[in-house]
Write a protein that holds these residues in place. Structure first.
Motif, mmCIF file in Angstrom:
data_model
loop_
_atom_site.group_PDB
_atom_site.id
_atom_site.type_symbol
_atom_site.label_atom_id
_atom_site.label_comp_id
_atom_site.label_asym_id
_atom_site.label_seq_id
_atom_site.Cartn_x
_atom_site.Cartn_y
_atom_site.Cartn_z
ATOM 1 N N PRO A 426 1.250 -0.977 0.228
ATOM 2 C CA PRO A 426 0.062 -0.170 -0.007
ATOM 3 C C PRO A 426 0.970 1.112 -0.060
ATOM 4 O O PRO A 426 1.902 1.474 0.473
ATOM 5 N N ILE A 427 0.314 2.332 -0.648
ATOM 6 C CA ILE A 427 0.466 3.879 -0.810
ATOM 7 C C ILE A 427 0.192 5.259 0.914
ATOM 8 O O ILE A 427 -1.189 4.294 0.720
ATOM 9 N N THR A 428 1.490 5.304 1.121
ATOM 10 C CA THR A 428 0.806 6.290 2.730
ATOM 11 C C THR A 428 1.394 7.412 2.810
ATOM 12 O O THR A 428 2.915 7.605 1.713
ATOM 13 N N PRO A 429 0.409 8.423 2.702
ATOM 14 C CA PRO A 429 1.415 9.826 2.772
ATOM 15 C C PRO A 429 2.742 10.190 3.932
ATOM 16 O O PRO A 429 2.504 8.901 4.302
ATOM 17 N N THR A 430 4.039 10.640 3.570
ATOM 18 C CA THR A 430 4.855 10.457 4.613
ATOM 19 C C THR A 430 4.148 12.040 5.791
ATOM 20 O O THR A 430 4.884 12.616 6.022
ATOM 21 N N HIS A 431 3.859 10.638 6.397
ATOM 22 C CA HIS A 431 3.365 11.406 7.466
ATOM 23 C C HIS A 431 3.115 10.211 8.728
ATOM 24 O O HIS A 431 2.448 8.816 8.255
ATOM 25 N N ALA A 432 3.268 10.440 10.347
ATOM 26 C CA ALA A 432 3.877 9.828 10.993
ATOM 27 C C ALA A 432 1.926 9.103 11.658
ATOM 28 O O ALA A 432 2.370 7.962 11.510
ATOM 29 N N SER A 433 1.287 9.593 11.231
ATOM 30 C CA SER A 433 -0.290 9.708 11.632
ATOM 31 C C SER A 433 -0.531 7.877 10.264
ATOM 32 O O SER A 433 -1.309 6.949 11.277
#
Length: 577
Positions: A426-433
């Motif tokens: 999967p892809i996530t934004p580069t944000h900790a949350s």
């Protein structure tokens, strides 16, 4: 099994062989992998040649005879021999080497070997005439996503790697090239991610030559403009979009055409320095992600770095799971700590692998900034390759980040006997949350289904590829069912939080495609419209990436829900027609 195996073929022996400089390393890797095998290389096939759908034996024989006449009988091979899974450097082009369902389910009827774009056109026109589905591959080595296996059993695999493997042009001044599929560009078309500053391979392509499903030939980008005196346009590998709609993207991760030539930008040789940073606590994960983002956005990080969990340090040694743990459940976290404390990385939780590029002064400046940023995370430690033993993974990583291919990454397949694997990506934004949500889902579901979690995060300034490797014993139907169930639930759970996969194994393509359902499935309806316009007979890779032509659509071919689990151990993925 016997640890002394026949030597892997070299490039002089076979188009998919190993370079001579890697022969000893390949032999060691093969011997080690085969030492954990408990099943024979092949078994007696239960069925004859798998025919394409809606095709009689007589019609298939006539069609194959016609294809042999066009290509030469030695370049069309019937798939009637035992199915041998092999290993990464001796992989099959007839079926899925890491078969999750029955070995004879995702299987071809024959393999065709074209030598040119013209012969690819011949194959496509033949497929339309005889209504036989074809499935093109470059080398078929993407074994974590299905390898060479056609989505529709009985399709004819078109292996572009054996006879279309030339580097057609290198322009040193322009730092660009034009290559054929076997050279290899399958990873780029699948939008795979690499290690260097040009690790987004598809973003660094420039121009394609494509055979469309009706046999017509298309050149994209500046290649659509004829060159002077019938030579290629000199700007074809210099400017990507050209004039009008930018069409290249529809030929990646699709079944809209067969890419026969592809241009790429190349990276000029420069200095480089690899390094490793360790972090002591699992709960450091959010702060690590928050530290990476500004460094990547400012262009300070030199390549596409990776953040790995320390469990990978055990895995990449090439030692089996049984060396570390006598149980069958996932390795307990405390036991991972105990073993890691005896490794060069020490008792840590996360490991960041990066590489900087440029001259010595530039690299030193970059590393000073990077060290300062990560030093704010208490207990972090910085290592250069010279700080670590000669057999540590970082030395292989330094080679591949300098553009030298290696085989060390194959060592983790020794984790289980008869090892196979699936990638969940999967892809996530580069944000900790965001990263924490996806990581927590993986932790929970891997524990639920009894698999060790091996996450690798390929991080850039705005997004991260969270890639986890599900390793299973392909001789165990129980492990296969659990692996399939884990994949199914991971896809559902992450999509429900707004995170989708960027690529997947062909058995899960329908499920992943359905998650991109915004606007009453507007994207899929758009893809189907293009598919039906370009491929009205539905002959080109039906079902690839969840895109089905009208001929197959709505007739039971889609694999949704628990379809894959139910096909393990005697079921089938094919509908009852």
């Amino acid at each position: 099994m016997n640890k002394s195996q026949p030597p892997p073929p070299t490039l002089a022996d076979k188009y998919s062989g190993v370079p001579s400089r890697l022969t000893l390393i390949a032999q060691t890797a093969k011997d080690q992998l085969y030492s954990h095998k408990t099943v024979p290389e092949s078994s007696l096939r239960r069925h004859n040649v798998r025919l394409p759908p809606d095709t009689t034996q007589a019609a298939f024989d006539a069609a194959l005879a016609a294809l042999k006449k066009n290509l030469g009988k030695e370049n069309v091979v019937l798939n009637d021999k035992p199915l041998v899974d092999g290993w990464y450097l001796e992989h099959p082009n007839t079926h899925d080497a890491f078969h999750l369902v029955d070995q004879e389910d995702l299987v071809s009827s024959a393999v065709a070997y074209p030598a040119s774009t013209v012969e690819v056109q011949t194959i496509v026109k033949w497929a339309n005439e005889y209504a036989i589905p074809i499935y093109p591959i470059s080398m078929g080595r993407n074994v974590g996503y299905g390898g060479s296996a056609p989505r529709v059993p009985g399709s004819v695999v078109v292996d572009l790697g054996r006879r279309m493997n030339k580097i057609l042009n290198i322009d040193a001044e322009n730092a660009s090239c034009v290559v054929e599929p076997g050279s290899v560009f399958g990873n780029a078309i699948d939008r795979g991610v690499g290690y260097t500053p040009m690790g987004d391979h598809f973003a660094n392509h420039c121009g394609m030559e494509v055979v469309l499903p009706n046999g017509e030939l298309l050149r994209t980008g500046m290649g659509a403009l004829p060159g002077k005196n019938e030579v290629d346009n000199p700007t074809w590998q210099s400017f990507q979009p050209a004039y009008g709609p930018y069409s290249d993207g529809i030929f990646s991760q699709s079944n809209f055409g067969i890419v026969c030539q592809m241009g790429f930008f190349l990276m000029r040789e420069t200095g480089h320095q690899s390094y490793m940073i360790t972090f002591p606590r699992d709960e450091d994960f959010p702060e690590i992600v928050e530290t990476i983002r500004p460094l990547a956005q400012k262009g300070i990080l030199g390549n596409i770095p990776q953040l790995r969990h320390v469990a990978q340090e055990l895995n990449v040694t090439g030692l089996p799971k049984s060396h570390w743990y006598a149980g069958s459940s996932p390795l307990p976290r405390q036991l991972i700590r105990q073993h890691a404390s005896k490794l060069p990385c020490g008792d840590c939780s996360w490991i960041f692998y990066g590489t900087q590029y440029g001259n010595t002064a530039s690299i030193e400046t970059q590393l000073t900034i990077i060290k300062s940023a990560f030093s704010r995370i208490q207990g972090s430690k910085f290592f250069l390759p010279s700080d670590l033993p000669a057999d540590h993974y970082i030395h292989s990583r330094a080679l591949v980040c300098s553009g030298v291919p290696i085989l060390r990454e194959l060592d983790w397949l020794n984790w289980k006997p008869n090892a196979a694997h699936l990638f969940f990506s999967p892809i996530t934004p580069t944000h900790a949350s965001d990263a924490q949500v996806v990581h927590d889902i993986n932790v929970h579901l891997h524990a639920k289904y009894g698999f060790d979690l091996f996450p690798t995060l390929c991080v850039s300034g705005r997004e991260m590829h969270y890639i986890t490797n599900i390793i299973y014993d392909r001789s165990s139907n129980d492990e296969k069912r659990r692996a399939a169930a884990l994949m199914r639930e991971l896809i559902v759970a992450t999509a429900s939080e707004g995170y989708g996969e960027y690529r997947t194994h062909l058995l899960f393509a329908d499920q992943v495609a359905r998650t991109y359902s915004w606007g009453n499935n507007a994207l899929m309806r758009f893809n189907e419209t293009i598919k039906d316009a370009l491929d009205p007979n539905g002959i080109l890779a039906p079902g690839r990436n969840g895109i089905w032509p009208k001929k197959y659509r709505g007739k039971g071919w889609e694999l949704l829900g628990e379809s894959v689990e139910k096909a393990v151990g005697g079921g089938t993925i094919s509908p009852k027609l």
